[in-house]
Design an enzyme around this catalytic site. Structure first.
Site, PDB file in Angstrom:
ATOM      1  CE  LYS A  61     -14.799  56.668  -7.875  1.00  0.00           C
ATOM      2  NZ  LYS A  61     -14.271  57.114  -9.181  1.00  0.00           N
TER       3      LYS A  61
ATOM      4  CG  MET B 175     -58.742  56.764 -17.934  1.00  0.00           C
ATOM      5  SD  MET B 175     -60.344  55.940 -17.727  1.00  0.00           S
ATOM      6  CE  MET B 175     -59.861  54.501 -16.762  1.00  0.00           C
TER       7      MET B 175
ATOM      8  CG  PHE C 102     -19.220  64.835 -16.755  1.00  0.00           C
ATOM      9  CD1 PHE C 102     -19.968  65.206 -17.861  1.00  0.00           C
ATOM     10  CD2 PHE C 102     -18.980  63.479 -16.546  1.00  0.00           C
ATOM     11  CE1 PHE C 102     -20.455  64.264 -18.741  1.00  0.00           C
ATOM     12  CE2 PHE C 102     -19.463  62.523 -17.422  1.00  0.00           C
ATOM     13  CZ  PHE C 102     -20.209  62.919 -18.534  1.00  0.00           C
TER      14      PHE C 102
ATOM     15  CD  GLU D 137     -30.113  55.260 -15.237  1.00  0.00           C
ATOM     16  OE1 GLU D 137     -28.888  55.354 -15.398  1.00  0.00           O
ATOM     17  OE2 GLU D 137     -30.947  55.521 -16.150  1.00  0.00           O
TER      18      GLU D 137
END
Length: 575
Positions: free
Chosen positions: A162, A476, A112, A50
């Site tokens: 949902k 760096m 869940f 994601e």
């Protein structure tokens, strides 16, 4: 006719002109994904994480100027987007993130894959929504796109339970009128006239161009101002490409790793015209010592950015393009030109600074210098490429040694400094511009943070090129440890790195490697001809550092340079 919330989402996205979604499926969004199965108007790009989806949507947005859109599931799917959302928020990038949520009756019950993503992202979104009624869905989506893309752009999240996506209602496409949200686009005419007079009488003016120039599409107006009033232009990291990097009036980037002449010009100036930038700490260095002799004109669409970090003499709230259009008109029609010979003296001084300390590095016949790789990329592409970067030394070398002449050709995580950004961002940019050359300049540390997105590039036949500056260190971090921590390289050495050529081949992409300077150009030329994703590993000198460098908390004219005597002298000066 009544339709489901999922159908409303798809129809709303089509009406917003969305053609590409970036995302990853999960339980509570399966009804939305099911509609995408045979939808010919919207293509979902299935990333492998994601975070990759959000960064790809971000790269798509930066390259096009349109909102990038992502679709993820609830719980970990949503929380995996937070870094990408914060990245977009810091850099004012328009995103619309659609996150699934458990049914409304279960919210707050630790169901869940439940997470309070609205609460989690409240500090790093421009706005976010939790939709509780399907009747509010189309209006919410319309408002989300409006908020994300207007005023100072930013990410907007819509949390979708949902049951809301399953319930039915009649589809209505509303007008957008948010009474509490009215960005100011037109600058105050009196303030603009005041700014024009300040420009006319200034002897040593400097323009600082930030990302707002690119966001508002004001590059033409900025160039008109600079050329008409003969004012040199320096750019923030986010402003690169907003003014041509090869222009005689360009000073390159300023700040911690900015050019010597940009930093010297700002510190010696008597007028700063700050356009679409926010004076962050990497630009200003020590605030009390920043531009001590200058009056400051600050133009920005976000009123909270003005006077936030530095004193401002002439504040102008408004859209950069519109304000500069009026300012240019006032300068030409109402203000009698007064600069004449004065500008010649100032530009002569700047030319002297450029000659004194040009951007340079020490050449080696035996080892590849990372700056040389970036220079070669610019030379071979003639600047005609979209460059993305990861974060660290690779980012700064890409900013210093590639000249960006056009806006939306440099895509990088500025404010948040997100490692792993560049590769998925390049995928998003390549999807938006399939016929353009897109190159991610990466380090061997940061490329591993989203290396799995190579599968995405291969599957969707996106010929992204990745130039990995491989030094087996977090470069760096190592540089700071060498300069300020007595060369104690605590956990910055990457003892084991993968064979990037074999990794590329394992994903059915192409892998190439260069280990000496003479191999750099042939590898680049071969990669640019291949119409597939390519990983190019350039094995570079591990001790190479980014110069100039302003130590944290020092004034920006207290720069460290490559020469040992200069480094020692400046370190003492800072102390």
């Amino acid at each position: 006719m009544k339709i489901t919330g999922a159908e409303i989402i798809i129809e709303s996205l089509k009406r917003e002109g969305v053609r590409h979604l970036f995302g990853y499926p999960g339980g509570v969004v399966l009804n939305i994904f099911d509609l995408l199965y045979d939808n010919k108007d919207i293509q979902l790009i299935l990333t492998r994480h994601e975070q990759g989806a959000i960064h790809a949507a971000d790269g798509y947005a930066r390259a096009t100027g349109k909102a990038g859109v992502a679709l993820v599931t609830s719980g970990p799917g949503a929380t995996n987007t937070v870094t990408g959302i914060a990245t977009a928020s810091m850099d004012s990038i328009p995103l619309v993130v659609l996150s699934g949520q458990v049914p409304t009756m279960l919210i707050g019950n630790d169901a869940f894959q439940e997470a309070d993503i609205v609460g989690i992202t409240r500090p790093c979104t421009k706005y976010n929504f939790l939709v509780k009624d399907v009747k509010d869905l189309s209006r919410t989506i319309k408002e989300a796109f409006h908020i994300a893309t207007t005023g100072r752009p930013g990410p907007v999240l819509i949390d979708l339970p949902k049951d809301v996506t399953s319930n039915k209602t009649e589809f209505v496409w509303p007008e957008t009128d948010i009474r509490s949200y009215k960005p100011t686009y037109e600058g105050n005419k009196w303030m603009i006239t005041n700014a024009a007079h300040q420009i006319a009488k200034a002897k040593k003016p400097v323009i600082i161009a930030g990302g707002g120039v690119i966001i508002s599409g004001a590059s033409k107006e900025l160039r008109e101002l600079a050329e008409h009033a003969e004012i040199p232009v320096t750019m923030t990291l986010m402003g690169l490409g907003g003014f041509p990097g090869t222009h005689d009036l360009s000073l390159g980037m300023l700040g911690m790793h900015g050019t010597y002449y940009a930093n010297m010009a700002v510190q010696d100036s008597d007028l700063l015209i700050a356009i679409g930038m926010r004076f962050d700490d990497r630009v200003t260095g020590k605030i009390e010592a920043f531009a001590p002799h200058a009056k400051i004109v600050h133009i920005d669409i976000d009123p909270t950015s003005i006077r936030k970090n530095v004193r401002v003499d002439v504040p102008i709230v408004g859209d950069v393009k519109r304000v500069l259009t009026v300012l240019n008109k006032v300068l030409k029609e109402e203000v009698k030109e007064q600069w004449g010979e004065v500008r010649k003296a100032w530009l002569k001084q700047i030319s002297a600074w450029k000659a004194e300390r040009p951007m340079s590095y020490t050449w080696s016949d035996e080892e590849i210098k990372p700056q040389f790789v970036v220079e070669k990329i610019h030379e071979l592409t003639k600047g005609d490429a979209i460059i993305t970067t990861e974060v660290g030394q690779n980012q700064m070398w890409a900013a210093q040694f590639f000249k960006y002449d056009k806006p939306r050709t440099f895509l990088s995580s500025g404010g948040l400094g997100t490692m792993g950004y560049g590769f998925p961002a390049a995928i998003g940019a390549q999807l938006a511009f399939p016929n353009k050359l897109v190159i991610d300049i990466a380090g061997d540390g940061s490329i591993q943070m989203n290396i799995q997105e190579l599968a995405t590039a291969v599957i969707y036949k996106l010929p992204v090129k990745v130039a990995i500056l491989s030094n087996r260190y977090l470069g760096m971090v190592r540089q700071w440890q060498e300069l300020f921590y007595n060369e104690r390289y605590s956990y910055s050495h990457l003892d084991v790195i993968p064979d990037f050529v074999e990794v590329a081949q394992a994903y059915r992409a192409v892998g190439l490697r260069a280990t000496k300077p003479s191999e750099v150009e042939p590898v680049l030329r071969e990669a640019f001809k291949i119409q597939k994703p390519v990983f190019m590993e350039f094995v570079v000198n591990w001790k190479e550092k980014v110069y100039p460098m302003v130590p944290a908390g020092a004034p920006i004219d207290h720069m460290l340079f490559e020469e040992p005597e200069k480094k020692e002298k400046k370190l003492k000066a800072v102390k």
